[in-house]
Design a protein around this motif. Structure first.
Motif, PDB file in Angstrom:
ATOM      1  N   ALA A 123      24.377  65.701 -23.746  1.00 65.67           N
ATOM      2  CA  ALA A 123      23.399  66.789 -23.813  1.00 65.67           C
ATOM      3  C   ALA A 123      22.146  66.413 -23.016  1.00 65.67           C
ATOM      4  N   PRO A 124      21.529  67.385 -22.339  1.00 60.83           N
ATOM      5  CA  PRO A 124      20.360  67.095 -21.508  1.00 60.83           C
ATOM      6  C   PRO A 124      19.204  66.406 -22.246  1.00 60.83           C
ATOM      7  N   ASP A 125      19.090  66.606 -23.554  1.00 58.62           N
ATOM      8  CA  ASP A 125      17.998  65.945 -24.271  1.00 58.62           C
ATOM      9  C   ASP A 125      18.218  64.431 -24.378  1.00 58.62           C
ATOM     10  N   LEU A 126      19.390  63.949 -23.981  1.00 60.92           N
ATOM     11  CA  LEU A 126      19.663  62.510 -23.977  1.00 60.92           C
ATOM     12  C   LEU A 126      19.463  61.872 -22.599  1.00 60.92           C
ATOM     13  N   PHE A 127      19.222  62.677 -21.565  1.00 63.16           N
ATOM     14  CA  PHE A 127      19.058  62.128 -20.214  1.00 63.16           C
ATOM     15  C   PHE A 127      17.906  61.125 -20.154  1.00 63.16           C
ATOM     16  N   GLU A 132      15.709  55.592 -19.934  1.00 67.27           N
ATOM     17  CA  GLU A 132      14.808  54.565 -20.469  1.00 67.27           C
ATOM     18  C   GLU A 132      15.591  53.353 -20.968  1.00 67.27           C
ATOM     19  N   TYR A 133      16.716  53.595 -21.622  1.00 66.49           N
ATOM     20  CA  TYR A 133      17.587  52.507 -22.082  1.00 66.49           C
ATOM     21  C   TYR A 133      18.025  51.643 -20.906  1.00 66.49           C
ATOM     22  N   LEU A 134      18.454  52.279 -19.820  1.00 61.88           N
ATOM     23  CA  LEU A 134      18.904  51.544 -18.635  1.00 61.88           C
ATOM     24  C   LEU A 134      17.779  50.692 -18.060  1.00 61.88           C
ATOM     25  N   SER A 135      16.572  51.222 -18.085  1.00 59.82           N
ATOM     26  CA  SER A 135      15.427  50.479 -17.586  1.00 59.82           C
ATOM     27  C   SER A 135      15.081  49.312 -18.513  1.00 59.82           C
ATOM     28  N   LYS A 136      14.993  49.567 -19.801  1.00 67.82           N
ATOM     29  CA  LYS A 136      14.632  48.515 -20.769  1.00 67.82           C
ATOM     30  C   LYS A 136      15.649  47.386 -20.778  1.00 67.82           C
ATOM     31  N   LYS A 137      16.917  47.715 -20.597  1.00 68.91           N
ATOM     32  CA  LYS A 137      17.976  46.705 -20.597  1.00 68.91           C
ATOM     33  C   LYS A 137      18.157  46.063 -19.209  1.00 68.91           C
ATOM     34  N   LYS A 138      17.288  46.460 -18.269  1.00 61.81           N
ATOM     35  CA  LYS A 138      17.319  45.935 -16.894  1.00 61.81           C
ATOM     36  C   LYS A 138      18.666  46.191 -16.204  1.00 61.81           C
ATOM     37  N   LEU A 139      19.218  47.360 -16.457  1.00 61.21           N
ATOM     38  CA  LEU A 139      20.481  47.755 -15.836  1.00 61.21           C
ATOM     39  C   LEU A 139      20.251  48.668 -14.644  1.00 61.21           C
ATOM     40  N   TYR A 140      19.034  49.161 -14.523  1.00 57.57           N
ATOM     41  CA  TYR A 140      18.639  49.994 -13.392  1.00 57.57           C
ATOM     42  C   TYR A 140      18.527  49.127 -12.146  1.00 57.57           C
ATOM     43  N   ARG A 141      19.012  49.628 -11.035  1.00 58.56           N
ATOM     44  CA  ARG A 141      18.791  49.020  -9.724  1.00 58.56           C
ATOM     45  C   ARG A 141      18.358  50.130  -8.780  1.00 58.56           C
ATOM     46  N   ARG A 142      17.609  49.768  -7.782  1.00 59.42           N
ATOM     47  CA  ARG A 142      17.115  50.779  -6.830  1.00 59.42           C
ATOM     48  C   ARG A 142      18.263  51.458  -6.100  1.00 59.42           C
ATOM     49  N   ASP A 143      19.384  50.785  -5.942  1.00 54.07           N
ATOM     50  CA  ASP A 143      20.514  51.399  -5.254  1.00 54.07           C
ATOM     51  C   ASP A 143      21.470  52.130  -6.211  1.00 54.07           C
ATOM     52  N   ASN A 163      13.813  66.822 -15.921  1.00 53.20           N
ATOM     53  CA  ASN A 163      13.725  66.194 -14.605  1.00 53.20           C
ATOM     54  C   ASN A 163      12.621  65.144 -14.557  1.00 53.20           C
ATOM     55  N   ASP A 164      11.480  65.447 -15.165  1.00 54.20           N
ATOM     56  CA  ASP A 164      10.376  64.485 -15.190  1.00 54.20           C
ATOM     57  C   ASP A 164      10.754  63.235 -15.975  1.00 54.20           C
ATOM     58  N   GLY A 165      11.510  63.407 -17.055  1.00 54.13           N
ATOM     59  CA  GLY A 165      11.944  62.264 -17.857  1.00 54.13           C
ATOM     60  C   GLY A 165      12.864  61.341 -17.080  1.00 54.13           C
ATOM     61  N   VAL A 166      13.799  61.907 -16.366  1.00 58.73           N
ATOM     62  CA  VAL A 166      14.718  61.105 -15.548  1.00 58.73           C
ATOM     63  C   VAL A 166      13.944  60.453 -14.397  1.00 58.73           C
ATOM     64  N   ALA A 167      12.976  61.174 -13.839  1.00 62.09           N
ATOM     65  CA  ALA A 167      12.197  60.674 -12.699  1.00 62.09           C
ATOM     66  C   ALA A 167      11.277  59.513 -13.070  1.00 62.09           C
TER      67      ALA A 167
END
Length: 181
Positions: A123-127, A132-143, A163-167
């Motif tokens: 659901a979009p309310d989980l985006f 944020e989870y991906l960022s906090k767990k350091k799973l985000y990469r610029r690529d 969109n702002d939340g994902v951004a």
């Protein structure tokens, strides 16, 4: 004019909402067809993530059942299905309770040549919480890439909020907004 299959580089494709109807009806069959046609091979991995406490074997069984149910019989090949299912793994993840989640980081490879993609079949309310989870767990990469489903919200204000939340985490060139229909 004939179509041409363009192979893609190896990837880790994380599907949030992996036990949901969208994944079973649309994503697994589509990924199976791409695998069967040679667009990717066993160097890539599909990592299911959802709140359900499944074993990897249970998830792989559900992947096999999705193919059996939602892929036309003439495209089903037992050997290909077996190979495809082997690249599927599962990690229980609840972005709202990261401390109770499995370790998604251990399922992802650190190799910069392996594309990292996150498909949010939720659901979009989980985006935003997932980003944020991906960022906090350091799973985000610029690529990395993130795929989100339309419709986004129920009006302009809610769409902008999503969109702002994902951004907050992902740059615009990393975000793929799709409509599976």
């Amino acid at each position: 004019m004939s179509s041409r299959i363009i192979p893609v580089q190896p990837f880790d494709y994380v599907v949030f909402g992996a036990t949901g109807d969208l994944t079973k009806r649309k994503l697994i069959p589509a990924l199976y067809h791409r695998f069967k046609d040679g667009q990717f091979d066993e160097q890539s991995r599909i990592i299911g993530a959802s709140r359900s406490k499944l074993s990897e074997a249970d998830f792989q069984k559900s992947v096999s059942e999705a193919i059996s149910t939602f892929v036309e019989k003439e495209y089903q090949d037992a050997a290909t299905i077996e190979r495809f299912v082997k690249i599927c793994t599962y990690v229980p993840v609840d972005a709202s309770k990261p401390e109770e989640s499995g370790d998604l980081g251990k399922a992802l490879r650190d190799d910069p040549k392996v594309v990292r993609a996150f498909y949010l079949a939720v659901a979009p309310d989980l985006f935003e919480p997932i980003a944020e989870y991906l960022s906090k767990k350091k799973l985000y990469r610029r690529d990395a890439r993130v795929v989100i489903e339309k419709p986004l919200g129920h009006d302009l204000a809610s769409s902008m909020e999503i969109n702002d939340g994902v951004a907050k985490i992902f740059k615009e060139d990393q975000v793929y907004r799709i409509d599976h229909y």
